[in-house]
Design an enzyme around this catalytic site. Structure first.
Site, PDB file in Angstrom:
ATOM      1  CB  CYS A 109      -1.665   7.676   1.143  1.00 55.39           C
ATOM      2  SG  CYS A 109      -2.712   6.522   1.918  1.00 55.39           S
TER       3      CYS A 109
ATOM      4  CD  GLU B  27      -2.923  -0.921   0.197  1.00 53.96           C
ATOM      5  OE1 GLU B  27      -3.516  -1.918  -0.228  1.00 53.96           O
ATOM      6  OE2 GLU B  27      -3.118   0.229  -0.227  1.00 53.96           O
TER       7      GLU B  27
HETATM    8  O1  TXE Z   1       7.094   5.587   4.567  1.00 50.07           O
HETATM    9  P1  TXE Z   1       8.397   4.674   4.674  1.00 50.07           P
HETATM   10  P2  TXE Z   1       6.666   6.663   5.607  1.00 50.07           P
HETATM   11  C1  TXE Z   1       2.665   6.356   2.094  1.00 50.07           C
HETATM   12  C2  TXE Z   1       2.504   7.841   2.026  1.00 50.07           C
HETATM   13  C3  TXE Z   1       3.952   8.300   2.171  1.00 50.07           C
HETATM   14  C4  TXE Z   1       4.564   7.334   3.069  1.00 50.07           C
HETATM   15  C5  TXE Z   1       4.631   7.859   4.446  1.00 50.07           C
HETATM   16  O2  TXE Z   1       1.887   8.229   0.843  1.00 50.07           O
HETATM   17  O3  TXE Z   1       4.565   8.262   0.913  1.00 50.07           O
HETATM   18  O4  TXE Z   1       3.773   6.138   3.017  1.00 50.07           O
HETATM   19  O5  TXE Z   1       5.068   6.853   5.290  1.00 50.07           O
HETATM   20  C6  TXE Z   1       9.679   0.908   7.112  1.00 50.07           C
HETATM   21  N1  TXE Z   1      12.672  -2.429   4.604  1.00 50.07           N
HETATM   22  N2  TXE Z   1       1.447   5.787   2.646  1.00 50.07           N
HETATM   23  O6  TXE Z   1       7.458   7.869   5.302  1.00 50.07           O
HETATM   24  O7  TXE Z   1       9.658   5.369   4.887  1.00 50.07           O
HETATM   25  C7  TXE Z   1       9.671   2.114   8.014  1.00 50.07           C
HETATM   26  O8  TXE Z   1      10.448   1.871   9.176  1.00 50.07           O
HETATM   27  C8  TXE Z   1      11.576  -2.636   5.355  1.00 50.07           C
HETATM   28  C9  TXE Z   1       0.550   5.058   1.741  1.00 50.07           C
HETATM   29  O9  TXE Z   1       6.725   6.095   6.980  1.00 50.07           O
HETATM   30  O10 TXE Z   1       8.267   3.861   3.470  1.00 50.07           O
HETATM   31  C10 TXE Z   1       8.197   2.247   8.326  1.00 50.07           C
HETATM   32  O11 TXE Z   1       7.835   1.365   9.374  1.00 50.07           O
HETATM   33  N3  TXE Z   1      10.884  -1.646   5.967  1.00 50.07           N
HETATM   34  C11 TXE Z   1      -0.487   4.278   2.491  1.00 50.07           C
HETATM   35  C12 TXE Z   1       7.540   1.810   7.019  1.00 50.07           C
HETATM   36  O12 TXE Z   1       8.521   1.086   6.304  1.00 50.07           O
HETATM   37  C13 TXE Z   1      11.306  -0.379   5.781  1.00 50.07           C
HETATM   38  C14 TXE Z   1      -1.045   4.984   3.681  1.00 50.07           C
HETATM   39  C15 TXE Z   1       7.093   2.967   6.148  1.00 50.07           C
HETATM   40  O13 TXE Z   1       8.199   3.804   6.014  1.00 50.07           O
HETATM   41  C16 TXE Z   1      12.439  -0.073   5.003  1.00 50.07           C
HETATM   42  C17 TXE Z   1       0.010   5.580   4.498  1.00 50.07           C
HETATM   43  C18 TXE Z   1      13.142  -1.166   4.407  1.00 50.07           C
HETATM   44  N4  TXE Z   1      14.226  -0.977   3.657  1.00 50.07           N
HETATM   45  C19 TXE Z   1       1.193   6.012   3.964  1.00 50.07           C
HETATM   46  N5  TXE Z   1      12.604   1.285   5.018  1.00 50.07           N
HETATM   47  C20 TXE Z   1      -1.665   3.739   1.696  1.00 50.07           C
HETATM   48  N6  TXE Z   1      -1.632   3.641   0.370  1.00 50.07           N
HETATM   49  O14 TXE Z   1      -2.611   3.347   2.328  1.00 50.07           O
HETATM   50  C21 TXE Z   1      11.614   1.798   5.765  1.00 50.07           C
HETATM   51  N7  TXE Z   1      10.839   0.796   6.243  1.00 50.07           N
END
Ligand code: TXE
Length: 480
Positions: free
Chosen positions: A282, A248
């Site tokens: 999002c 997602e």
């Molecule tokens: O994302 P990150 P964020 C999207 C929203 C925005 C983002 C915000 O649009 O772009 O998410 O969330 C973990 N291997 N959505 O900045 O950095 C990290 O620790 C494994 C869409 O937090 O991607 C955190 O727990 N895990 C959504 C999680 O990933 C890793 C609704 C998210 O972090 C990692 C909400 C790795 N290499 C937000 N790196 C929808 N479509 O419903 C980071 N993490």
């Protein structure tokens, strides 16, 4: 300073390495707690606990799984105020939003899957007088659940609930930016009497702990919510291991406003769909296209309302705009406002960081911002900003509106305002989106498929879609 702990094998425990990460309060910019800086050793302990628990949990009756999930739902409800305060403090969102949306929805997530699992059935296919086929739907094993910081407990529970209901054990990681309510959920799981190892929560950095979960050979399934780039990275890790993936990801959602809309309802909802949770949902509609005959009327009314939205102390019940989640995110969003002006945009409202008084003076506050004069292909209109920033522009024809709506790499949510029924259905059918709201926003029925297309993700959450994701079908064919 409060030290949060991991929840492994039914116990709250420090990280093996005894290292800790500062946890900042967005409203003040100050460290207010410490979270485990866990690593692959903690993930290994969690997987071991889940492996021990799985044989009995996977054959625990649906009734018993349902009872435990209902109990957890009730405990969240009973602790609503405490959880709402904690969520607001940890994320920077107004306490009213945590109280009315985040925490009630977390309770609903557990309640929904506690009951959905009792209705979840599978199919049989009869081959006339030759054979009977029936489909078994078996739990996958250990589910890896990784969630973001914008709706912490809401999205954390949205994964965990169906995974547990389907008979899986879980190793879950909340965002290191907003760990608090996941920690409080651990305490409620202990109170609810969850068998040890059924749910394990490991705190820490994504590239370290999240990566360890994604690459662990005993975790065959990953459910991830977060940024598109992180989703791509996770897919690259998981694909060669043939893991089942639910991603997602981000969005850059269009809000199409036709001249025949119910103007007052549209304007009130559009303020919310633009800036709720400081634009950190999002599903927010960040690209607003308005049919030209009402563009000026819309612009004047919208800008006038937005200018009255002043960021404030998230802990006050009257606050509707809180702090952004982190200093880094605030700087990222500000950089996009600068980019928008470099691309020829004009700031009609907001655009400036806000410094509050006293203990809030180092908080992460930003004025809700409205930008005009940007073409559909510029970076500001193509890239996800994920903050209180929207662009507005006029359109002349329905075809033009649909073209604008569909011309980004994303396809998560979309909003359409019109009183013309056939146009509503016609436009909705043409939109590249997983979700389209017509004359409303964020009206959610948990039975519906949730997710996006293109770079907004892979797969769907919600309803029986989630229970199908968290189970493996096996067809059994018996010759008569
Ligand atoms: O994302 P990150 P964020 C999207 C929203 C925005 C983002 C915000 O649009 O772009 O998410 O969330 C973990 N291997 N959505 O900045 O950095 C990290 O620790 C494994 C869409 O937090 O991607 C955190 O727990 N895990 C959504 C999680 O990933 C890793 C609704 C998210 O972090 C990692 C909400 C790795 N290499 C937000 N790196 C929808 N479509 O419903 C980071 N993490």
């Amino acid at each position: 300073m409060e030290k949060l702990q991991n929840y492994i094998a039914g116990q709250l425990m420090d990280p093996v390495g005894q290292d800790w990460i500062d946890n900042y309060q967005p409203a003040t910019g100050k460290v207010y707690s410490l979270i485990p800086d866990s690593d692959e050793r903690d993930v290994a302990l969690a997987v071991e606990a889940a492996q021990k628990a799985f044989p009995s949990w996977s054959v625990t009756s649906v009734g018993e799984r349902s009872r435990l999930l209902l109990r957890l739902s009730q405990l969240i409800e009973q602790n609503l105020e405490r959880l709402a305060q904690a969520e607001s403090k940890d994320n920077g969102k107004p306490v009213s939003l945590a109280r009315n949306v985040d925490i009630p929805r977390a309770s609903s997530n557990f309640h929904f899957y506690a009951t959905a699992i009792e209705q979840f059935a599978s199919e049989a296919h009869i081959m006339e007088d030759k054979a009977i086929n029936y489909t078994l739907r078996k739990p996958v094993g250990i589910a890896g659940c990784i969630s973001p910081w914008n709706l912490p407990l809401y999205l954390f529970s949205w994964k965990i609930a169906p995974a547990l209901a389907a008979g899986n054990c879980v190793v879950a990681k909340p965002s290191e930016i907003t760990p608090m309510t996941a920690f409080l959920l651990s305490e409620l799981c202990i109170e609810a009497g969850f068998p040890p190892g059924v749910l394990n929560i490991v705190h820490g950095y994504g590239p370290k702990v999240g990566q360890a979960i994604v690459e662990h050979p005993e975790i065959p399934l990953i459910s991830f919510t977060g940024g598109t780039s992180t989703g791509e990275h996770i897919a690259r890790t998981a694909a060669p291991m043939f893991k089942k993936l639910s991603l997602e990801l981000g969005g850059k959602n269009p809000n199409l406003i036709f001249a025949d809309c119910d103007f007052d309802k549209m304007i009130a909802t559009t303020v919310r769909s633009s800036f709720a949770n400081q634009g950190q949902i999002c599903l927010c509609g960040s690209r607003i296209y308005v049919e030209r005959p009402i563009y000026e009327k819309f612009k004047n009314a919208f800008v006038e309302k937005v200018k009255r939205m002043v960021p404030g102390d998230p802990s006050l019940a009257t606050t509707r705009q809180g702090a952004l989640v982190s200093k880094a995110h605030l700087e990222k969003v500000i950089s996009y406002i600068q980019l928008a002006q470099e691309e020829g945009g004009t700031v009609l409202a907001g655009g400036q960081q806000v410094t509050l008084e006293g203990p809030l003076s180092e908080g992460y506050y930003l004025q809700p911002t409205v930008l005009e004069g940007l073409g559909p292909h510029c970076r500001t209109n193509q890239e996800e900003i994920f903050g209180p920033v929207v662009t507005i522009a006029p359109f002349d024809t329905e075809e033009e509106a649909v073209t604008h709506a569909n011309n980004t790499p994303y396809g998560l949510a979309s909003i359409v305002w019109t009183e013309n029924l056939s146009r509503a259905h016609r436009v909705a059918n043409q939109l590249h989106a997983g979700i389209t709201w017509i004359n409303c926003w964020l009206l959610r029925d948990l039975r519906t498929p949730f997710g996006g297309v293109k770079q907004s993700g892979v797969g769907r959450e919600g309803g029986f879609e989630a229970l199908q994701f968290f189970t493996e079908p096996q067809n059994v064919c018996i010759q008569l």
